[in-house]
Scaffold this motif. Structure first.
Motif, PDB file in Angstrom:
ATOM      1  N   GLU A 242       0.828  -1.208   0.000  1.00 44.25           N
ATOM      2  CA  GLU A 242       0.000   0.000   0.000  1.00 44.25           C
ATOM      3  C   GLU A 242       0.863   1.259   0.000  1.00 44.25           C
ATOM      4  OE1 GLU A 242      -3.783   1.900   2.401  1.00 44.25           O
ATOM      5  OE2 GLU A 242      -2.384   0.617   3.511  1.00 44.25           O
ATOM      6  N   ARG A 243       1.868   1.274   0.848  1.00 41.73           N
ATOM      7  CA  ARG A 243       2.750   2.445   0.908  1.00 41.73           C
ATOM      8  C   ARG A 243       3.432   2.684  -0.439  1.00 41.73           C
ATOM      9  NH1 ARG A 243       6.702   1.186   4.629  1.00 41.73           N
ATOM     10  NH2 ARG A 243       5.139   1.324   6.231  1.00 41.73           N
ATOM     11  N   GLU A 244       3.851   1.608  -1.073  1.00 40.82           N
ATOM     12  CA  GLU A 244       4.598   1.724  -2.323  1.00 40.82           C
ATOM     13  C   GLU A 244       3.721   2.154  -3.493  1.00 40.82           C
ATOM     14  OE1 GLU A 244       8.186   1.911  -4.187  1.00 40.82           O
ATOM     15  OE2 GLU A 244       7.909   1.426  -2.076  1.00 40.82           O
ATOM     16  N   VAL A 245       2.506   1.598  -3.595  1.00 39.07           N
ATOM     17  CA  VAL A 245       1.692   1.851  -4.794  1.00 39.07           C
ATOM     18  C   VAL A 245       0.650   2.949  -4.623  1.00 39.07           C
ATOM     19  CG1 VAL A 245       2.038  -0.510  -5.608  1.00 39.07           C
ATOM     20  CG2 VAL A 245      -0.060   0.066  -4.397  1.00 39.07           C
ATOM     21  N   VAL A 246       0.358   3.338  -3.378  1.00 37.10           N
ATOM     22  CA  VAL A 246      -0.617   4.407  -3.155  1.00 37.10           C
ATOM     23  C   VAL A 246       0.070   5.704  -2.730  1.00 37.10           C
ATOM     24  CG1 VAL A 246      -2.626   5.117  -1.776  1.00 37.10           C
ATOM     25  CG2 VAL A 246      -2.451   2.765  -2.585  1.00 37.10           C
ATOM     26  N   ILE A 247       1.109   5.601  -1.901  1.00 34.79           N
ATOM     27  CA  ILE A 247       1.740   6.804  -1.344  1.00 34.79           C
ATOM     28  C   ILE A 247       3.022   7.173  -2.095  1.00 34.79           C
ATOM     29  CG2 ILE A 247       2.786   7.802   0.736  1.00 34.79           C
ATOM     30  CD1 ILE A 247       0.807   5.900   2.300  1.00 34.79           C
ATOM     31  N   ASN A 248       4.012   6.263  -2.098  1.00 37.65           N
ATOM     32  CA  ASN A 248       5.306   6.589  -2.722  1.00 37.65           C
ATOM     33  C   ASN A 248       5.198   6.778  -4.230  1.00 37.65           C
ATOM     34  OD1 ASN A 248       6.305   6.304  -0.164  1.00 37.65           O
ATOM     35  ND2 ASN A 248       7.357   4.384  -0.540  1.00 37.65           N
ATOM     36  N   ASN A 249       4.499   5.887  -4.886  1.00 29.30           N
ATOM     37  CA  ASN A 249       4.245   5.974  -6.326  1.00 29.30           C
ATOM     38  C   ASN A 249       2.732   6.000  -6.493  1.00 29.30           C
ATOM     39  OD1 ASN A 249       7.042   5.469  -7.323  1.00 29.30           O
ATOM     40  ND2 ASN A 249       6.716   3.540  -6.248  1.00 29.30           N
ATOM     41  N   PRO A 250       2.131   7.134  -6.613  1.00 24.72           N
ATOM     42  CA  PRO A 250       0.659   7.183  -6.647  1.00 24.72           C
ATOM     43  C   PRO A 250       0.081   6.563  -7.920  1.00 24.72           C
ATOM     44  CG  PRO A 250       1.585   9.385  -6.947  1.00 24.72           C
ATOM     45  CD  PRO A 250       2.730   8.458  -6.690  1.00 24.72           C
ATOM     46  N   TRP A 251       0.316   5.270  -8.049  1.00 25.48           N
ATOM     47  CA  TRP A 251      -0.190   4.533  -9.186  1.00 25.48           C
ATOM     48  C   TRP A 251      -1.670   4.215  -9.019  1.00 25.48           C
ATOM     49  CZ3 TRP A 251       4.574   0.983  -8.540  1.00 25.48           C
ATOM     50  CH2 TRP A 251       5.669   1.516  -9.237  1.00 25.48           C
ATOM     51  N   LEU A 252      -2.094   4.031  -7.761  1.00 27.23           N
ATOM     52  CA  LEU A 252      -3.478   3.672  -7.469  1.00 27.23           C
ATOM     53  C   LEU A 252      -4.021   4.559  -6.358  1.00 27.23           C
ATOM     54  CD1 LEU A 252      -3.137  -0.221  -7.166  1.00 27.23           C
ATOM     55  CD2 LEU A 252      -3.873   1.056  -9.175  1.00 27.23           C
ATOM     56  N   THR A 253      -5.341   4.711  -6.329  1.00 27.52           N
ATOM     57  CA  THR A 253      -5.986   5.356  -5.190  1.00 27.52           C
ATOM     58  C   THR A 253      -6.178   4.302  -4.100  1.00 27.52           C
ATOM     59  OG1 THR A 253      -8.221   4.837  -5.943  1.00 27.52           O
ATOM     60  CG2 THR A 253      -7.231   6.914  -6.751  1.00 27.52           C
ATOM     61  N   SER A 254      -6.502   4.748  -2.905  1.00 28.67           N
ATOM     62  CA  SER A 254      -6.773   3.794  -1.817  1.00 28.67           C
ATOM     63  C   SER A 254      -7.932   2.878  -2.174  1.00 28.67           C
ATOM     64  CB  SER A 254      -7.093   4.544  -0.522  1.00 28.67           C
ATOM     65  OG  SER A 254      -5.953   5.197  -0.037  1.00 28.67           O
ATOM     66  N   SER A 255      -8.940   3.428  -2.817  1.00 25.88           N
ATOM     67  CA  SER A 255     -10.102   2.635  -3.214  1.00 25.88           C
ATOM     68  C   SER A 255      -9.718   1.571  -4.244  1.00 25.88           C
ATOM     69  CB  SER A 255     -11.182   3.557  -3.781  1.00 25.88           C
ATOM     70  OG  SER A 255     -12.286   2.817  -4.215  1.00 25.88           O
ATOM     71  N   GLN A 256      -8.919   1.942  -5.237  1.00 28.68           N
ATOM     72  CA  GLN A 256      -8.459   0.970  -6.230  1.00 28.68           C
ATOM     73  C   GLN A 256      -7.622  -0.116  -5.568  1.00 28.68           C
ATOM     74  OE1 GLN A 256      -6.538   3.933  -8.741  1.00 28.68           O
ATOM     75  NE2 GLN A 256      -7.873   3.355 -10.449  1.00 28.68           N
ATOM     76  N   PHE A 257      -6.776   0.279  -4.616  1.00 31.34           N
ATOM     77  CA  PHE A 257      -5.940  -0.688  -3.907  1.00 31.34           C
ATOM     78  C   PHE A 257      -6.805  -1.694  -3.144  1.00 31.34           C
ATOM     79  CE2 PHE A 257      -3.430  -1.925  -0.116  1.00 31.34           C
ATOM     80  CZ  PHE A 257      -2.435  -2.623  -0.765  1.00 31.34           C
ATOM     81  N   LEU A 258      -7.844  -1.210  -2.465  1.00 28.23           N
ATOM     82  CA  LEU A 258      -8.735  -2.118  -1.739  1.00 28.23           C
ATOM     83  C   LEU A 258      -9.443  -3.073  -2.692  1.00 28.23           C
ATOM     84  CD1 LEU A 258     -10.307   0.253   0.921  1.00 28.23           C
ATOM     85  CD2 LEU A 258      -8.779  -1.680   1.336  1.00 28.23           C
ATOM     86  N   ASP A 259      -9.851  -2.572  -3.855  1.00 24.88           N
ATOM     87  CA  ASP A 259     -10.486  -3.448  -4.844  1.00 24.88           C
ATOM     88  C   ASP A 259      -9.526  -4.539  -5.304  1.00 24.88           C
ATOM     89  OD1 ASP A 259     -12.792  -1.943  -4.692  1.00 24.88           O
ATOM     90  OD2 ASP A 259     -12.393  -0.792  -6.526  1.00 24.88           O
ATOM     91  N   ILE A 260      -8.274  -4.171  -5.535  1.00 25.34           N
ATOM     92  CA  ILE A 260      -7.275  -5.148  -5.971  1.00 25.34           C
ATOM     93  C   ILE A 260      -7.021  -6.180  -4.875  1.00 25.34           C
ATOM     94  CG2 ILE A 260      -4.795  -5.391  -6.452  1.00 25.34           C
ATOM     95  CD1 ILE A 260      -5.085  -3.023  -8.382  1.00 25.34           C
ATOM     96  N   ILE A 261      -7.022  -5.749  -3.609  1.00 27.20           N
ATOM     97  CA  ILE A 261      -6.843  -6.702  -2.501  1.00 27.20           C
ATOM     98  C   ILE A 261      -8.007  -7.692  -2.482  1.00 27.20           C
ATOM     99  CG2 ILE A 261      -6.807  -6.924   0.013  1.00 27.20           C
ATOM    100  CD1 ILE A 261      -4.605  -5.127  -0.094  1.00 27.20           C
ATOM    101  N   GLY A 262      -9.220  -7.192  -2.686  1.00 26.86           N
ATOM    102  CA  GLY A 262     -10.382  -8.082  -2.726  1.00 26.86           C
ATOM    103  C   GLY A 262     -10.273  -9.093  -3.845  1.00 26.86           C
ATOM    104  N   ILE A 263      -9.882  -8.640  -5.026  1.00 26.10           N
ATOM    105  CA  ILE A 263      -9.708  -9.556  -6.163  1.00 26.10           C
ATOM    106  C   ILE A 263      -8.586 -10.545  -5.861  1.00 26.10           C
ATOM    107  CG2 ILE A 263      -8.992  -9.687  -8.589  1.00 26.10           C
ATOM    108  CD1 ILE A 263     -10.355  -6.913  -8.934  1.00 26.10           C
TER     109      ILE A 263
END
Length: 176
Positions: A30-51
């Motif tokens: 989460e830190r890497e893909v949402v904060i350090n490299n804003p590739w995803l939003t928090s919502s997109q990250f949660l969706d990917i975790i669910g998948i």
């Protein structure tokens, strides 16, 4: 090309510092893909975790694959997946020899015993980080409590629990 290298490096770092398995890696991912490299939003990250939880395989590898695909398509998924597993592959290849050699060592056994509570702490940390973004209203809290109760009281397969949570979401939030 730079994006693929960035994906590989980011997920390689996650693989290096993500001792404890997939769930323990979630805060790092989460830190890497949402904060350090804003590739995803928090919502997109949660969706990917669910998948990632619904698909077969380790959650860290699935998450890397899905994030990589979201960022760079097929080659992005390859870069992220190879990145996250590379260090573990090298480490396991080297460590297997020494673990077998010292399998009766009291020091090794004690070190592994000390790592167990740390792993649980990392999993709880991932839960707390994700819970604040997942429990948005009273309905989501009810669904979480029901699923926790079902999970603790029964031996339902995790896929069935996920399907049940989807049904509850459809019922509580309405169909379409």
């Amino acid at each position: 090309m730079k994006t693929f290298i960035d994906l590989f490096i980011s997920f390689f770092k996650i693989g290096v510092f993500g001792y404890g398995g997939g769930y323990a890696m979630l805060p790092l991912i989460e830190r890497e893909v949402v904060i350090n490299n804003p590739w995803l939003t928090s919502s997109q990250f949660l969706d990917i975790i669910g998948i990632s939880q619904m698909t077969p395989g380790p959650i860290s590898i699935n998450t890397a694959t899905f994030v990589g695909y979201q960022i760079g398509g097929f080659f992005g998924s390859v870069a992220a997946t190879v990145g996250v597993v590379s260090f573990s592959f090298m480490l396991v290849s080297i460590a297997t020899h020494y673990i077998l050699k010292f399998k009766n060592s009291k020091v090794l056994k004690n070190a592994l015993m000390g790592m167990r509570p740390a792993l649980i702490g990392l999993i709880i940390s991932a839960f707390i980080s994700l819970a604040g973004k997942s429990y948005l209203d009273f309905k989501s809290i009810i669904i979480g409590v029901i699923i926790l109760g079902v999970s603790l009281k029964s031996k339902l397969h995790p896929i069935l629990v996920i399907v049940l949570s989807g049904v509850l979401g459809t019922v509580f939030y309405g169909i379409l």
